[in-house]
Design a protein around this motif. Sequence first.
Motif, PDB file in Angstrom:
ATOM      1  N   PRO A 147      43.221 -53.701  17.768  1.00 29.51           N
ATOM      2  CA  PRO A 147      42.394 -53.300  16.212  1.00 29.51           C
ATOM      3  C   PRO A 147      41.019 -53.156  16.973  1.00 29.51           C
ATOM      4  O   PRO A 147      40.858 -53.214  18.313  1.00 29.51           O
ATOM      5  CB  PRO A 147      41.797 -54.960  16.062  1.00 29.51           C
ATOM      6  CG  PRO A 147      42.202 -55.551  16.774  1.00 29.51           C
ATOM      7  CD  PRO A 147      43.436 -55.549  17.067  1.00 29.51           C
ATOM      8  N   GLU A 148      40.377 -51.867  17.104  1.00 30.92           N
ATOM      9  CA  GLU A 148      38.766 -52.218  17.690  1.00 30.92           C
ATOM     10  C   GLU A 148      38.403 -53.786  17.568  1.00 30.92           C
ATOM     11  O   GLU A 148      38.465 -54.441  17.214  1.00 30.92           O
ATOM     12  CB  GLU A 148      38.331 -50.973  16.507  1.00 30.92           C
ATOM     13  CG  GLU A 148      37.323 -51.034  16.985  1.00 30.92           C
ATOM     14  CD  GLU A 148      36.573 -49.428  16.130  1.00 30.92           C
ATOM     15  OE1 GLU A 148      35.007 -48.925  16.457  1.00 30.92           O
ATOM     16  OE2 GLU A 148      36.849 -49.089  15.499  1.00 30.92           O
ATOM     17  N   LEU A 149      37.949 -53.150  18.933  1.00 27.86           N
ATOM     18  CA  LEU A 149      36.859 -54.295  19.674  1.00 27.86           C
ATOM     19  C   LEU A 149      35.234 -54.604  20.103  1.00 27.86           C
ATOM     20  O   LEU A 149      35.176 -52.939  20.402  1.00 27.86           O
ATOM     21  CB  LEU A 149      37.636 -54.768  20.783  1.00 27.86           C
ATOM     22  CG  LEU A 149      39.683 -54.877  20.579  1.00 27.86           C
ATOM     23  CD1 LEU A 149      39.853 -54.938  22.104  1.00 27.86           C
ATOM     24  CD2 LEU A 149      39.744 -56.346  20.102  1.00 27.86           C
ATOM     25  N   PRO A 150      34.774 -55.523  19.306  1.00 24.86           N
ATOM     26  CA  PRO A 150      33.589 -54.788  19.637  1.00 24.86           C
ATOM     27  C   PRO A 150      33.338 -54.772  20.893  1.00 24.86           C
ATOM     28  O   PRO A 150      33.628 -54.888  22.505  1.00 24.86           O
ATOM     29  CB  PRO A 150      33.211 -56.337  19.564  1.00 24.86           C
ATOM     30  CG  PRO A 150      33.751 -57.282  19.351  1.00 24.86           C
ATOM     31  CD  PRO A 150      35.012 -56.968  19.275  1.00 24.86           C
ATOM     32  N   PRO A 151      31.808 -54.354  21.859  1.00 29.83           N
ATOM     33  CA  PRO A 151      31.583 -53.758  22.967  1.00 29.83           C
ATOM     34  C   PRO A 151      30.918 -54.651  23.744  1.00 29.83           C
ATOM     35  O   PRO A 151      30.419 -54.479  25.023  1.00 29.83           O
ATOM     36  CB  PRO A 151      30.797 -52.712  22.633  1.00 29.83           C
ATOM     37  CG  PRO A 151      30.290 -52.635  21.616  1.00 29.83           C
ATOM     38  CD  PRO A 151      31.390 -53.301  20.225  1.00 29.83           C
ATOM     39  N   ILE A 160      47.598 -49.405  22.356  1.00 30.83           N
ATOM     40  CA  ILE A 160      46.219 -49.929  23.198  1.00 30.83           C
ATOM     41  C   ILE A 160      45.905 -48.232  22.530  1.00 30.83           C
ATOM     42  O   ILE A 160      46.000 -46.819  22.878  1.00 30.83           O
ATOM     43  CB  ILE A 160      45.965 -49.767  23.871  1.00 30.83           C
ATOM     44  CG1 ILE A 160      46.574 -51.879  24.249  1.00 30.83           C
ATOM     45  CG2 ILE A 160      44.976 -49.807  24.613  1.00 30.83           C
ATOM     46  CD1 ILE A 160      46.181 -51.943  25.859  1.00 30.83           C
ATOM     47  N   LYS A 161      44.606 -47.878  21.733  1.00 26.59           N
ATOM     48  CA  LYS A 161      43.845 -46.664  21.448  1.00 26.59           C
ATOM     49  C   LYS A 161      43.301 -46.198  22.706  1.00 26.59           C
ATOM     50  O   LYS A 161      43.141 -47.019  23.159  1.00 26.59           O
ATOM     51  CB  LYS A 161      42.570 -47.123  20.215  1.00 26.59           C
ATOM     52  CG  LYS A 161      43.535 -47.754  18.910  1.00 26.59           C
ATOM     53  CD  LYS A 161      42.405 -47.673  17.661  1.00 26.59           C
ATOM     54  CE  LYS A 161      42.608 -47.925  16.481  1.00 26.59           C
ATOM     55  NZ  LYS A 161      41.763 -48.498  16.250  1.00 26.59           N
ATOM     56  N   GLN A 162      43.153 -44.582  22.874  1.00 24.75           N
ATOM     57  CA  GLN A 162      42.811 -44.271  23.534  1.00 24.75           C
ATOM     58  C   GLN A 162      41.314 -44.575  23.766  1.00 24.75           C
ATOM     59  O   GLN A 162      40.797 -44.730  22.544  1.00 24.75           O
ATOM     60  CB  GLN A 162      42.586 -42.724  23.619  1.00 24.75           C
ATOM     61  CG  GLN A 162      44.092 -42.238  23.349  1.00 24.75           C
ATOM     62  CD  GLN A 162      43.433 -40.259  23.425  1.00 24.75           C
ATOM     63  OE1 GLN A 162      43.205 -39.731  22.916  1.00 24.75           O
ATOM     64  NE2 GLN A 162      45.603 -40.008  23.596  1.00 24.75           N
ATOM     65  N   GLU A 163      40.952 -44.552  24.809  1.00 22.64           N
ATOM     66  CA  GLU A 163      39.185 -45.104  25.171  1.00 22.64           C
ATOM     67  C   GLU A 163      38.627 -46.611  24.453  1.00 22.64           C
ATOM     68  O   GLU A 163      37.814 -46.563  24.404  1.00 22.64           O
ATOM     69  CB  GLU A 163      38.483 -44.256  24.764  1.00 22.64           C
ATOM     70  CG  GLU A 163      38.208 -42.719  25.786  1.00 22.64           C
ATOM     71  CD  GLU A 163      37.482 -40.930  25.451  1.00 22.64           C
ATOM     72  OE1 GLU A 163      36.495 -42.023  24.654  1.00 22.64           O
ATOM     73  OE2 GLU A 163      37.507 -40.542  26.232  1.00 22.64           O
ATOM     74  N   ALA A 164      39.742 -47.922  24.403  1.00 19.96           N
ATOM     75  CA  ALA A 164      39.299 -48.522  23.791  1.00 19.96           C
ATOM     76  C   ALA A 164      38.524 -49.357  24.517  1.00 19.96           C
ATOM     77  O   ALA A 164      38.299 -49.990  23.918  1.00 19.96           O
ATOM     78  CB  ALA A 164      40.862 -49.191  23.582  1.00 19.96           C
ATOM     79  N   HIS A 206      51.103 -47.290  30.706  1.00 21.40           N
ATOM     80  CA  HIS A 206      49.807 -46.278  31.378  1.00 21.40           C
ATOM     81  C   HIS A 206      49.093 -47.520  31.636  1.00 21.40           C
ATOM     82  O   HIS A 206      49.467 -47.973  31.405  1.00 21.40           O
ATOM     83  CB  HIS A 206      49.617 -44.873  30.098  1.00 21.40           C
ATOM     84  CG  HIS A 206      49.442 -45.194  29.276  1.00 21.40           C
ATOM     85  ND1 HIS A 206      49.764 -45.724  28.044  1.00 21.40           N
ATOM     86  CD2 HIS A 206      47.679 -45.532  28.159  1.00 21.40           C
ATOM     87  CE1 HIS A 206      49.238 -46.196  27.076  1.00 21.40           C
ATOM     88  NE2 HIS A 206      47.686 -45.737  27.690  1.00 21.40           N
ATOM     89  N   ILE A 207      48.197 -47.289  32.810  1.00 23.56           N
ATOM     90  CA  ILE A 207      46.980 -47.265  32.605  1.00 23.56           C
ATOM     91  C   ILE A 207      45.753 -46.842  30.668  1.00 23.56           C
ATOM     92  O   ILE A 207      45.286 -45.644  31.263  1.00 23.56           O
ATOM     93  CB  ILE A 207      46.562 -47.417  33.793  1.00 23.56           C
ATOM     94  CG1 ILE A 207      47.326 -48.042  35.443  1.00 23.56           C
ATOM     95  CG2 ILE A 207      44.874 -48.158  33.836  1.00 23.56           C
ATOM     96  CD1 ILE A 207      46.762 -47.502  36.471  1.00 23.56           C
ATOM     97  N   PRO A 208      45.319 -47.909  30.741  1.00 21.03           N
ATOM     98  CA  PRO A 208      44.351 -47.551  29.962  1.00 21.03           C
ATOM     99  C   PRO A 208      43.293 -47.172  30.394  1.00 21.03           C
ATOM    100  O   PRO A 208      42.597 -48.178  30.631  1.00 21.03           O
ATOM    101  CB  PRO A 208      44.549 -48.751  28.746  1.00 21.03           C
ATOM    102  CG  PRO A 208      44.690 -50.207  30.207  1.00 21.03           C
ATOM    103  CD  PRO A 208      45.276 -49.473  30.918  1.00 21.03           C
ATOM    104  N   LEU A 209      43.146 -45.743  30.019  1.00 23.44           N
ATOM    105  CA  LEU A 209      42.070 -45.310  30.742  1.00 23.44           C
ATOM    106  C   LEU A 209      40.757 -44.910  29.750  1.00 23.44           C
ATOM    107  O   LEU A 209      41.302 -44.626  27.711  1.00 23.44           O
ATOM    108  CB  LEU A 209      41.654 -44.213  31.789  1.00 23.44           C
ATOM    109  CG  LEU A 209      43.034 -44.209  31.964  1.00 23.44           C
ATOM    110  CD1 LEU A 209      42.990 -43.142  33.427  1.00 23.44           C
ATOM    111  CD2 LEU A 209      41.876 -45.171  33.534  1.00 23.44           C
ATOM    112  N   PRO A 210      39.387 -45.097  29.704  1.00 25.05           N
ATOM    113  CA  PRO A 210      38.671 -44.870  31.406  1.00 25.05           C
ATOM    114  C   PRO A 210      38.145 -46.307  30.899  1.00 25.05           C
ATOM    115  O   PRO A 210      37.615 -47.259  30.031  1.00 25.05           O
ATOM    116  CB  PRO A 210      37.539 -43.995  31.268  1.00 25.05           C
ATOM    117  CG  PRO A 210      37.231 -44.316  29.552  1.00 25.05           C
ATOM    118  CD  PRO A 210      38.396 -43.340  28.714  1.00 25.05           C
TER     119      PRO A 210
END
Length: 317
Positions: free
Chosen positions: A202-206, A223-227, A246-250
Motif C-alpha cells: 500500500p501507500e507508505l508515509p514519507p 510495488i507502485k511506481q515512485e513508491a 526490476h529495481i524500484p526507481l527512483p
Amino acid sequence: MKTIANIVLGFLILETVAAAPTVQPVNYDSDTYDVTLEDLDNLYNYENGPSDQKEIETVPVIPSGNRELPTPPPEEPEEEEESTPKLIDGSSPQGPEFPVIIIPQTNEDLPACLLCSCVSTTVYCDDQELDAVPPLPKQTAYFYSRFNKIKKINKDDFANLRDLKRIDLTSNFISEIDEDAFRTLPRLRELVLRDNKIRQLPELPPTLTFIDISSNRLGGKGIKQEAFKDMEDLHHLYITDNNLDHIPLPLPQNLQALHLQNNNILEMHEDTFCNVKNLTYIRKALEDIRLDGNPINLSKTPQAYMCLPRLPVGSLI
C-alpha cells in the motif's frame, strides 16, 4: 510388793496425762464460715498484688428455664474502598457516566495489554496465536507482533496512533493490506513486514527510514511506481525474495543499503544509481547494494554504478 508397784505406775500415768496439751473442739457454725470466707477474700484480693496476675473475666450465668442467648449488637458495615476504573492506557475516566467495559471472548477483540506485554510505550505480542491486530493503547510507539497468524491489516488497526514509530509483523500470514493502513501515521519510522504473503504494497508515509518487506509475493506489479521517491530519510530498503523483475526507481538520495537479492531482476539502466547527465555526480551514501541471486550480468552496465563508492554484489558473468 506388787501393790506398791501398781501404785507407782498409777502416779506415772496421771502425771503423763496432766502434761499433754488440751485439744480445743472445732466450731463449724455458720459464723465461723462467714469469717473464714471474708478472710479468704482478703487473702486473694489482687488489687494490690503482683502486676503479672491476670484479671479473671466474669461470665454471666444463664438461669435455667428460658435460655435465651443475648442478642449481639449489629455490626457496622465496613466501608469499601473506592476504586477508580482504569483505561487500557492507564488514564482514569471522567464523570459518573463512565460505561462498564465488557471484554469479548474472541482474541482479536481483546485489548493488547491483556493478551500481550506492555512495557512503557512498547507492546510485545510475539507468538500469541493472534489472527488480527489487537486494540492498541493510544500512546503505543513500538508494536511487535511476530510469529502470529494475522492475515489482513485493516485501515483502523493503527488509526489515531500518532506516536507509533515502529511496526514489526514478521512471520505472519498477511496477504492483504488496506490502502490507508500506514499512510496516515505521522511518526512511523520503521516498517517490517518480512516473511508474509503480501502481493500489493500500500501507500507508505514519507517519514519512513527503514523498510523490510523481504520474503513476500510482490512480483513485478506489487510495488507502485515512485513508491519511495519522497522518502528523504529512507536509509535501509530490503526487498529480497519477492520475485521482482526490476529495481524500484527512483531511489531516495540518502539511501544507504539496498538489498534485492534472490529476485528475478534481468537488467539495469545507466541512470539506475547515477546521473548520466552529470559525470561529476557521486552518490556517497549508497554503500551497500545486494543483487546476488538475480539473473543479471553486472558487467554489461558499468556506467550504472560509476558514481557509487562500492560496486554492487552480484554476478559479473
